[in-house]
Design an enzyme around this catalytic site. Structure first.
Site, PDB file in Angstrom:
ATOM      1  N   ASP A   1      31.734  64.185  64.983  1.00  0.00           N
ATOM      2  CA  ASP A   1      31.742  63.879  63.562  1.00  0.00           C
ATOM      3  C   ASP A   1      30.583  64.680  62.952  1.00  0.00           C
ATOM      4  OD1 ASP A   1      32.140  62.927  61.028  1.00  0.00           O
ATOM      5  OD2 ASP A   1      32.259  60.825  61.606  1.00  0.00           O
TER       6      ASP A   1
HETATM    7  C1  BGC Z   1      33.200  61.441  58.287  1.00  0.00           C
HETATM    8  C2  BGC Z   1      34.433  62.081  58.872  1.00  0.00           C
HETATM    9  C3  BGC Z   1      34.763  63.350  58.132  1.00  0.00           C
HETATM   10  C4  BGC Z   1      33.560  64.269  58.189  1.00  0.00           C
HETATM   11  C5  BGC Z   1      33.784  65.573  57.456  1.00  0.00           C
HETATM   12  C6  BGC Z   1      32.038  62.407  58.162  1.00  0.00           C
HETATM   13  O1  BGC Z   1      31.011  61.833  57.416  1.00  0.00           O
HETATM   14  O2  BGC Z   1      32.805  60.339  59.073  1.00  0.00           O
HETATM   15  O3  BGC Z   1      35.517  61.199  58.827  1.00  0.00           O
HETATM   16  O4  BGC Z   1      35.895  63.969  58.675  1.00  0.00           O
HETATM   17  O5  BGC Z   1      32.442  63.615  57.579  1.00  0.00           O
HETATM   18  O6  BGC Z   1      33.843  65.360  56.089  1.00  0.00           O
END
Ligand code: BGC
Length: 761
Positions: A232
Site C-alpha cells: 500500500d
Molecule cells: C490506500 C489504497 C490506495 C492507495 C493509492 C492508500 O492510502 O490505502 O487503497 O490504493 O493509497 O491511492
C-alpha cells in the site's frame, strides 16, 4: 512492441537496475528501463471508478483526476449480491482503464467490515468473507478480462482506519483463516488476480509488508498466487525484510532510498540476489500480462457506462421496511396518482454517492433523485421540495437550519406522502479515520421527528457508507430505503425504485444492530497503544448476533421486494466423507406476487456437534435469481468439505468433524425458510498423546487407557479411578502426575508408553 524474454532481460540487468524496478518511479508509475525495453506501468485507484491523476499526485484523493464513471462503491455493489452484474462493472472499469493506458486498477478492497465504525467500510463489501470473496472475484474477472490487472487489497486484517499505518491487529490463526483471509483466498484461488496489495498494519506484531507467512507461505505456497505483491502507498517499513518476505514492489517511489538498502544488503551478503531476481521476474511478468491493454489502448462509451451505473445502482439499494399504511404499503409510488408528494432533504438534490479518500472519482456526470423523480412523475403528480437541513451544518448555521426544518415541516403537513432523504455528510466518514458513533446528524433527527409529527406517511431514503442506528426512529416511519452510496447513477436508480420502475433486490451484507454496543467488536475496537485485539474471534457480524441471540434492527441478508417469494421443500443429500464430503442441496423458489423480482437465496450451514465454538450458522452459498410473477425457479447448491470444516489450530489444517450439520436456506440469517439436518462422517482429528497431554486426555483414548491400566491396574482400572477423580485431576498433564509421590506410574514409564501409542511418531 515486442515481447520481453524475461530470463534474458533479468540476466542483462545490473544489481542497481534490478533494485530500482522494485519500487515506483513516482506516485503512480513503476520504474522503466529504456535500454531493456521495460516500460513504466501506470497504476491507478480504484476500486469503483478510475482516479487517474493528471497533475498534483497524491494518494488520498486531494488532487483532481480525469473524469471517469463512478460506479457504486463496494457498500452498494456488495448489496446487489449479483456476481454477473459485478463482473459487468469490472469489465466497464477495465475498459476505462484500458482507454486511459492504466496497467493495474487498484481494487477491489475486500476487507471484512468488523465494526460499523470503520471509516472505509464503504469501500468494502461485507461482514462475511463469502460475499466479499465472491463479489471481489467477480470484479477481478471483469477487470482482467480487459487485459488490465486488478489489485486485491488490503491484505490483510486492515479493518480500521485508526492508527492504520502502525497498529497491530492481534488475531488468532483460526479467526484469520476463517474470517479475515478467507475472502482473499477465494479471490486468489478462483479469479487469479495479477496483483495483491499488502496492508499498512501489522498482524500479530509483524508488518503485513514484511510478513513471510502472510506474503509467501499462505498466499503463494498454499493458495497458489502467481502474481506480484505491491505495498500500500507508504506501507514499507524494512524494505529488505519485505523483499525477503515476498513484497515485490514498493509504492510509491521513496526516491531510491530503499532501493539502495536492497543493493547494500545484496552486497553485504544479507540478501540473496536470487530473491531480488524473483521480484523482478514478477514485475516483468506483470509487464507482459498488461502489454496488450497498455499498447493497444481502447475506448468506451460514457453514456453506456452511465446507464450501467444506473442499472447497477438499482440492485444495490436495500428496501428495509415497507409496512402497510391504511391497508397498502407506501412504496412503490404511483407516478399517475393525482397527489402531492414532497421530497425533503438536501441529499435528494445534492446526492452523496461515493466516499472520500483514495477511491474518490471525478464523475463524468451525476444524477440526483429530485430531478429524476420529477422526470418520472406523471403530469398529475406534483413533487415539491424542501432541503430541510444543511449538509455538514456547523453550530453557526443553527438558525438557518431551523428555518429550513420549519419550511419542510409545513410542506410535509400538506403532502400525501413524504420522501425524506437523510444520510451521513461526507465529513462523517472517510478513509483515514473511523467514526465514534453510528448516529445520523442531530439536526436531521430533529427534522425527522418534526416531519413525522406533521405527516406519518414518510419514506426515509438513506445515503450512508456504513450502517447508521435506526433505533430512535425506525418504528415511527412505515418505509425505509437504504440507499448506501450508489455512484453517479444513484439518483436515477433511487427514483426508479421509488416509482417501481425497478423492483428492489438489494440485501444487507452487514447487520444493522440496534446499538453500537451490540456489535461484537465493541470494547475491542479500535484498540489502544498500537494494538487492536480481535477478541470476538470468529464471531464477527451475524455470526455473533445469532450466536448470542441479540436482537438486531435488520439482520444480515435482509431486504424486501415489491413482490413476495415462497421457498419450496428442500433436499440435502450427503455423499463422501471427511475431506471428500459433499452435500447437494436443491429447492425451488416461487414468485407469489404480481411483479417480476429477484430473490437472493442464502444457504447457511451450522455444525450441531462440534468440539470447538462455531457460529450458529455461516453463509456458504447464495444465488440471486430473477423470477417472473407466478413463476418457479429451481435452485441448487453444492457444499464442499471446506464449507463444513473449521481451521484446527493445533493440527493446523481444515478439519471436517463428524456429526450432525444443519443446512438452512432463507431470505436472511434470521429468516430461515427451509432446514434439514444431515449426518456427515468426519475425519480423524485426534491429537497424538504426549507427556504433556492431560490425564483426562489419556483416559479418553481407549488404547492409552488400556496402556495405563496395564502399568497400574488398580489405580487406572475400571474401579481404581472414579469419574469424580477424573474431573478433579483430569487437567493434570501426565508428566506432572507421574512426578507426584506415590503415583503408580513414574516419569520414566511415559516415553515407552508414548512410543507404543504413536508408533509412527
Ligand atoms: C490506500 C489504497 C490506495 C492507495 C493509492 C492508500 O492510502 O490505502 O487503497 O490504493 O493509497 O491511492
Amino acid at each position: 512492441m515486442t515481447e520481453l524474454d524475461i530470463d534474458a532481460t533479468i540476466a542483462g540487468l545490473t544489481l542497481e537496475e534490478k533494485a530500482s524496478l522494485c519500487s515506483g518511479s513516482d506516485f503512480w508509475h513503476t520504474e522503466g528501463i529504456d535500454r531493456a525495453d521495460i516500460s513504466p506501468l501506470l497504476l491507478s485507484d480504484g476500486p469503483h471508478g478510475l482516479r487517474k491523476q493528471a497533475t498534483a499526485a497524491d494518494h488520498v484523493g486531494l488532487g483532481e483526476s480525469v473524469p471517469a464513471t463512478c460506479f457504486p462503491p463496494a457498500v452498494g455493489l456488495g448489496s446487489s449480491w449479483n456476481r454477473q452484474l459485478v463482473k459487468r462493472v469490472g469489465e466497464a472499469l477495465g475498459a476505462e482503464a484500458r482507454a486511459a493506458e492504466i496497467a493495474v486498477l487498484l481494487g477491489p478492497g475486500i476487507n471484512i467490515k468488523r465494526s460499523p465504525l470503520c471509516g472505509r467500510n464503504f469501500e468494502y463489501f461485507s461482514e462475511d468473507p463469502l460475499v466479499s470473496g465472491e463479489l471481489g472475484a467477480a470484479l477481478v474477472r471483469g477487470i482482467q478480462r480487459q487485459g488490465v490487472g486488478a489489485s486485491v487489497k488490503h491484505y490483510a486484517a486492515n479493518n480500521q482506519e485508526t492508527d492504520r499505518m502502525r497498529v497491530s491487529a492481534d488475531v488468532d490463526e483460526r479467526t484469520l483463516r476463517e474470517i479475515y483471509l478467507a475472502g482473499f483466498e477465494r479471490v486468489v484461488a478462483t479469479a487469479k488476480p495479477w496483483t495483491v496489495m499488502c496492508s499498512y498494519n501489522k498482524i500479530n506484531g509483524t508488518y503485513a509488508s514484511e510478513h513471510p507467512w502472510l506474503l509467501t507461505t499462505v498466499l503463494r505456497d498454499e493458495w497458489g498466487f502467481d502474481g506480484l505483491v505491491m505495498s500500500d502507498w507508504g506501507a514499507v517499513n524494512d524494505r529488505v525484510a519485505g523483499l525477503a518476505a515476498g513484497l515485490d514492489l514498493e509504492m510509491p517511489s521513496s526516491d531510491g532510498v530503499l532501493d539502495r538498502d536492497i543493493v547494500a544488503a545484496v552486497r553485504a551478503g544479507r540478501l540473496d540476489e536470487t530473491v531480488l531476481d524473483v521480484a523482478v521476474r514478477r514485475l516483468l511478468q506483470l509487464h507482459e500480462r498488461t502489454r496488450g491493454a497498455r499498447t493497444e489502448g481502447g475506448s468506451y462509451d460514457r453514456d453506456e457506462h452511465h446507464e450501467l451505473s444506473r442499472v447497477t445502482a438499482r440492485e444495490c439499494a436495500v428496501l428495509l421496511k415497507n409496512d402497510p399504511v391504511d391497508g397498502a404499503p407506501l412504496l412503490p409510488l404511483d407516478p399517475a396518482a393525482d397527489l402531492p408528494v414532497v421530497v425533503i432533504g438536501e441529499f435528494a438534490r445534492t446526492p452523496r454517492y461515493q466516499g472520500a479518500g483514495s477511491s474518490q472519482v471525478n464523475p463524468t456526470r451525476v444524477s440526483n433523485a429530485l430531478d429524476e423523480l420529477r422526470t418520472l412523475a406523471g403530469s398529475s403528480l406534483r413533487i415539491d421540495f424542501a432541503p430541510g437541513y444543511l449538509i455538514d451544518a456547523t453550530p453557526d448555521d443553527a438558525a438557518a437550519g431551523e428555518g429550513l426544518a420549519a419550511e419542510a415541516t409545513v410542506l410535509a403537513a400538506a403532502a400525501d406522502t413524504v420522501l425524506l432523504f437523510l444520510g451521513l455528510p461526507p465529513s462523517y466518514e472517510s478513509e483515514g479515520w473511523d467514526r465514534d458513533d453510528m448516529d445520523l446528524p442531530a439536526e436531521q433527527l430533529d427534522l425527522l421527528r418534526a416531519v413525522v409529527d406533521a405527516n406519518p406517511r414518510v419514506v426515509v431514503v438513506l445515503s450512508n457508507g456504513a450502517a447508521v442506528t435506526v433505533a430512535d426512529w425506525a418504528e415511527r416511519v412505515p418505509a425505509i430505503l437504504e440507499g448506501w452510496l450508489l455512484g453517479q447513477g444513484g439518483g436515477a436508480a433511487l427514483a426508479d425504485l421509488l416509482f417501481g420502475v425497478a423492483n428492489p433486490s438489494g440485501r444487507l451484507t452487514e447487520t444493522i444492530p440496534w446499538r453500537l454496543a451490540d456489535n461484537p467488536s465493541f470494547g475491542n475496537f479500535p484498540g489502544e497503544f498500537g494494538v487492536v485485539r480481535y477478541g470476538e474471534g470468529v464471531l464477527v457480524g451475524y455470526r455473533s448476533y445469532d450466536a448470542r441471540d441479540v436482537a438486531v434492527a435488520y439482520p444480515f441478508g435482509h431486504g424486501l421486494s415489491y413482490t413476495s417469494f415462497e421457498y419450496g421443500p428442500m433436499t440435502a443429500i450427503v455423499s463422501g466423507s471427511g475431506a471428500g464430503a459433499h452435500i447437494s442441496v436443491s429447492l425451488t423458489v416461487t414468485n407469489t406476487g404480481k411483479r417480476p423480482g429477484q430473490e437472493v437465496v442464502q444457504l447457511y450451514v451450522g455444525d450441531l456437534e462440534s468440539s470447538v465454538l462455531r457460529p450458529v450458522r455461516e453463509l456458504r452459498g447464495f444465488a440471486k435469481v430473477p423470477v417472473d410473477a407466478g413463476a418457479t425457479a429451481p435452485i441448487s447448491f453444492t457444499l464442499s468439505a471446506r464449507d463444513l470444516a473449521f481451521w484446527h489450530p493445533v493440527l493446523r489444517r481444515w478439519v471436517v468433524e463428524g456429526g450432525e450439520f444443519e443446512i438452512a436456506v432463507g431470505a436472511s440469517s434470521r429468516d430461515i425458510r427451509q432446514r434439514a439436518v444431515v449426518t456427515v462422517i468426519g475425519e480423524p482429528t485426534e491429537l497424538p498423546l504426549t507427556a504433556d497431554s492431560t490425564l483426562a486426555e489419556w483416559l479418553a483414548d481407549p488404547t492409552a487407557r488400556e496402556a495405563l491400566e496395564s502399568v497400574a491396574p488398580s489405580d487406572f482400572g475400571p474401579l481404581g479411578i472414579s469419574a469424580e477423580m477424573v474431573k478433579l485431576m483430569g487437567s493434570i498433564p501426565m508428566i506432572r502426575l507421574a512426578r507426584f509421590p506415590l503415583t503408580p506410574i513414574g516419569p520414566d514409564d511415559l516415553d515407552p508408553l508414548i512410543a507404543k501409542l504413536n508408533p509412527s511418531g
